[in-house]
Design an enzyme around this catalytic site. Structure first.
Site, PDB file in Angstrom:
ATOM      1  N   LYS A  66       0.811  -1.228   0.000  1.00 29.91           N
ATOM      2  CA  LYS A  66       0.000   0.000   0.000  1.00 29.91           C
ATOM      3  C   LYS A  66       0.845   1.279   0.000  1.00 29.91           C
ATOM      4  CE  LYS A  66      -4.072  -1.979   2.283  1.00 29.91           C
ATOM      5  NZ  LYS A  66      -5.025  -1.817   3.389  1.00 29.91           N
ATOM      6  N   ASP A 102     -10.089   2.485   2.983  1.00 32.46           N
ATOM      7  CA  ASP A 102     -10.194   1.745   4.249  1.00 32.46           C
ATOM      8  C   ASP A 102     -10.990   2.509   5.307  1.00 32.46           C
ATOM      9  OD1 ASP A 102      -8.801  -0.548   3.469  1.00 32.46           O
ATOM     10  OD2 ASP A 102      -6.859   0.345   3.942  1.00 32.46           O
ATOM     11  N   ARG A 151       1.914   1.005  22.181  1.00 33.53           N
ATOM     12  CA  ARG A 151       2.924   0.490  23.107  1.00 33.53           C
ATOM     13  C   ARG A 151       4.120   1.440  23.173  1.00 33.53           C
ATOM     14  NH1 ARG A 151       1.980  -4.325  25.050  1.00 33.53           N
ATOM     15  NH2 ARG A 151       0.790  -5.152  23.303  1.00 33.53           N
TER      16      ARG A 151
END
Length: 262
Positions: A66, A102, A151
């Site tokens: 992509k 998307d 994270r």
């Protein structure tokens, strides 16, 4: 004449795009053929260009190509520019055009569930490409605040920095996954952690009304935790169908109804 379409990726066997586009074609009367195309990891550009040289009408792009597709486009939509990734390609006047559907797919899926997006506060877990691709469409649909938890906090902060000028009407915030707390309308999981053994624990001090898992068809500890809380939830099949519908519309000028395919 039958229009030719394809989805390109590596791996590609798992793609459900041909099945979806053939179903859309049957419903709308569009004459098309849609194939899977496996490209070598170092052979995306040549494979993509030969498809269009052979008369291809449009191509969907999946992992890991992509970002490469984005870099090769001559013309990009605003949402593709913001996403820095392209999943939908077509040729127009000899120029390669790219879009990213998307985020619109996610918005359509959430709206089909009748979860309100107007003036909402949304938490997105993960700060990768999947998250970058959905921020702008969520804000366009009325989301007021988006908190991105990752994270590695620096990665979430970088994403917020990159995107805040693109969506000045919304509040963006970065936090660490270790600092999950507060009240949210929707929590969206855009990490792969819940699909691996690396299960993400949602603390009690994190409250939310709805839970959306971007992945589909696989066990998800994220959704298991939503079920334990009796929170309405969904996995990502609706997003997959929604992004495919948007690509179909770009190419064929007719928009199938999402509810017909869920």
């Amino acid at each position: 004449m039958t229009k030719q379409f394809a989805v390109i990726g590596n791996p590609i066997e798992q793609s459900r795009s041909p099945e979806l586009h053939h179903a859309f074609a049957e419903k709308t009367g569009v004459d098309l053929n849609y194939q899977k195309r496996l490209a070598p990891l170092d052979g995306f550009e040549s494979s993509m260009r030969s498809f269009f040289a052979e008369g291809g009408s449009g191509m969907n792009v999946t992992v890991p190509f992509k970002e490469q597709a984005f870099a090769l486009c001559d013309v990009l939509t605003e949402r593709a520019q913001i996403a820095k990734a392209v999943n939908t390609l077509w040729m127009e006047n000899g120029k390669l055009h790219g879009d990213n559907t998307d985020g619109q797919g996610l918005v359509a899926a959430i709206q089909a569930l009748e979860w309100n997006l107007e003036n909402t506060t949304i938490l997105i877990l993960g700060a990768g490409g999947a998250t970058r691709g959905v921020i702008y469409p969520l804000v366009q649909a009325g989301t007021q605040k988006i908190v991105i938890a990752n994270r590695t906090l620096a990665r979430a902060e970088q994403l917020v920095d990159d995107l805040k000028t693109a969506v000045p009407q919304a509040q963006l915030q970065a936090i660490s996954l270790n600092d999950l707390e507060g009240d949210f309308d929707i929590v969206i999981n855009a990490t792969s952690a819940s699909l691996s053994g690396d299960a993400l624990q949602l603390p009690e001090k994190l409250q939310f009304k709805y839970a959306y898992e971007m992945a589909y068809g696989k066990p998800s500890s994220f959704l298991d935790q939503a079920k334990q809380r009796n929170v309405p939830y969904s996995e990502g099949f609706g997003m997959l169908v929604g992004q495919a519908i948007e690509a179909f519309y770009i190419w064929n000028g007719v928009r199938p109804q999402l509810k017909d395919f869920l």
